[in-house]
Design a protein around this motif. Sequence first.
Motif, PDB file in Angstrom:
ATOM      1  N   ARG A   3       0.862  -1.187   0.000  1.00 32.07           N
ATOM      2  CA  ARG A   3       0.000   0.000   0.000  1.00 32.07           C
ATOM      3  C   ARG A   3       0.893   1.230   0.000  1.00 32.07           C
ATOM      4  N   THR A   4       0.698   2.122  -0.987  1.00 33.49           N
ATOM      5  CA  THR A   4       1.548   3.292  -1.161  1.00 33.49           C
ATOM      6  C   THR A   4       0.693   4.544  -1.229  1.00 33.49           C
ATOM      7  N   VAL A   5       1.112   5.586  -0.508  1.00 33.20           N
ATOM      8  CA  VAL A   5       0.442   6.886  -0.578  1.00 33.20           C
ATOM      9  C   VAL A   5       1.130   7.730  -1.640  1.00 33.20           C
ATOM     10  N   ILE A   6       0.329   8.350  -2.505  1.00 34.48           N
ATOM     11  CA  ILE A   6       0.860   9.101  -3.646  1.00 34.48           C
ATOM     12  C   ILE A   6       0.239  10.491  -3.676  1.00 34.48           C
ATOM     13  N   GLY A   7       1.066  11.510  -3.816  1.00 31.43           N
ATOM     14  CA  GLY A   7       0.588  12.874  -3.998  1.00 31.43           C
ATOM     15  C   GLY A   7       0.604  13.229  -5.474  1.00 31.43           C
ATOM     16  N   PHE A   8      -0.408  14.010  -5.917  1.00 29.51           N
ATOM     17  CA  PHE A   8      -0.459  14.406  -7.332  1.00 29.51           C
ATOM     18  C   PHE A   8      -1.194  15.733  -7.447  1.00 29.51           C
ATOM     19  N   ALA A   9      -0.990  16.411  -8.564  1.00 25.85           N
ATOM     20  CA  ALA A   9      -1.514  17.767  -8.745  1.00 25.85           C
ATOM     21  C   ALA A   9      -2.886  17.757  -9.400  1.00 25.85           C
ATOM     22  N   CYS A  10      -3.691  18.774  -9.014  1.00 18.89           N
ATOM     23  CA  CYS A  10      -4.990  18.987  -9.658  1.00 18.89           C
ATOM     24  C   CYS A  10      -5.312  20.477  -9.609  1.00 18.89           C
ATOM     25  N   GLY A  17      -3.624  10.170  -2.827  1.00 16.45           N
ATOM     26  CA  GLY A  17      -4.305   8.916  -3.094  1.00 16.45           C
ATOM     27  C   GLY A  17      -3.530   7.764  -2.501  1.00 16.45           C
ATOM     28  N   THR A  18      -4.160   6.601  -2.473  1.00  8.40           N
ATOM     29  CA  THR A  18      -3.540   5.383  -1.955  1.00  8.40           C
ATOM     30  C   THR A  18      -3.650   4.295  -3.007  1.00  8.40           C
ATOM     31  N   PHE A  62      -6.791   2.170  -6.818  1.00 10.25           N
ATOM     32  CA  PHE A  62      -6.344   3.514  -6.453  1.00 10.25           C
ATOM     33  C   PHE A  62      -7.553   4.280  -5.927  1.00 10.25           C
ATOM     34  N   ARG A  63      -7.431   4.830  -4.716  1.00 10.23           N
ATOM     35  CA  ARG A  63      -8.494   5.652  -4.133  1.00 10.23           C
ATOM     36  C   ARG A  63      -7.874   6.964  -3.694  1.00 10.23           C
ATOM     37  N   PHE A  64      -8.675   8.030  -3.649  1.00  9.96           N
ATOM     38  CA  PHE A  64      -8.088   9.356  -3.437  1.00  9.96           C
ATOM     39  C   PHE A  64      -9.080  10.270  -2.727  1.00  9.96           C
ATOM     40  N   ASP A  65      -8.519  11.348  -2.157  1.00 11.27           N
ATOM     41  CA  ASP A  65      -9.318  12.429  -1.583  1.00 11.27           C
ATOM     42  C   ASP A  65      -9.420  13.547  -2.611  1.00 11.27           C
ATOM     43  N   ARG A  66     -10.643  13.939  -2.961  1.00  8.14           N
ATOM     44  CA  ARG A  66     -10.767  15.047  -3.907  1.00  8.14           C
ATOM     45  C   ARG A  66     -10.439  16.356  -3.188  1.00  8.14           C
ATOM     46  N   ARG A  67     -10.337  17.424  -3.938  1.00  4.46           N
ATOM     47  CA  ARG A  67      -9.958  18.720  -3.378  1.00  4.46           C
ATOM     48  C   ARG A  67     -10.848  19.093  -2.177  1.00  4.46           C
ATOM     49  N   GLY A  68     -10.184  19.538  -1.110  1.00  5.53           N
ATOM     50  CA  GLY A  68     -10.900  19.998   0.066  1.00  5.53           C
ATOM     51  C   GLY A  68     -11.409  18.902   0.974  1.00  5.53           C
ATOM     52  N   VAL A  69     -11.013  17.656   0.708  1.00  7.23           N
ATOM     53  CA  VAL A  69     -11.463  16.523   1.520  1.00  7.23           C
ATOM     54  C   VAL A  69     -10.247  15.756   2.026  1.00  7.23           C
ATOM     55  N   GLY A  70     -10.292  15.327   3.273  1.00  9.46           N
ATOM     56  CA  GLY A  70      -9.215  14.494   3.809  1.00  9.46           C
ATOM     57  C   GLY A  70      -7.860  15.186   3.753  1.00  9.46           C
TER      58      GLY A  70
END
Length: 261
Positions: A3-10, A17-18, A62-70
């Motif tokens: 399980r890896t945590v990944i940061g990405f731009a939007c 995301g994980t 892959f699951r992620f937090d959208r902008r302004g969440v988590g």
Amino acid sequence: MNRTVIGFACEGETLFGTLDMGLASGAVGLLLVSGGNEIRSGAWGGQAALAAALAREGIPVFRFDRRGVGDSSGANLGFRASAPDIAAALAAFRSAAPHVKRVFALGNCDAASALMLHAALLPGLDGLILANPWTLDAENETAPVHSAAALRQHYLRRLVDPRQWARLLAGKVALDKLAQGLRTAAAPQEGSALAQEMRAGLAAFTGPVTILLAEGDRTAQLFRGHWGSDPRVIGHQGNSHSFADAPEWLLRQVMQAIRPG
């Protein structure tokens, strides 16, 4: 499983995301889209548990937090404005797992609605699994009332129950509430502008679609009323909006949608 945590731009913000990957990960992956203000682990950790179970079956998730969440920065603009978030997560997923050739997306509640609205505009998305889609027009609407169809089923059950007749004859039933409920049950289901937008968006999507409904869930009941008959619907006789009462059933349905046959 790793399980890896990944940061990405939007759009100038940083999303997190994980990625869950099995030791023998296959070429088909799942993008998990969270609904409402729910973080990527899901209600009671349900999405994290589903991701782990699928990874053990060789399906990267892959699951992620959208902008302004988590963990993600920015403002939460709601599901109608989440297309850039989903697109960025999809790109991050494909970059982190280049062996994945096909990606399905799973969304529950307004995440399912977002996918129906936007999927045709998201390059690289191959299939959809839509759970209990939200069809009320106002995003900040409170918990939905019972649909007319659900009320009809409720009153039909009561009509054949001798105990309910005894309560009525004994004066233990509030007649004003009964009359209001019967009027609602007799009324035709009102249309939903959001449901029509979702229908149009989904019609433009060319990949396979599976719709999962918890038959006892009010959001699912309203969806049935607004949507009508659809051969892509698979129902489960449960009440949990997040399928917390049926995790194994949910796992089977997701795997069947991703790996038919």
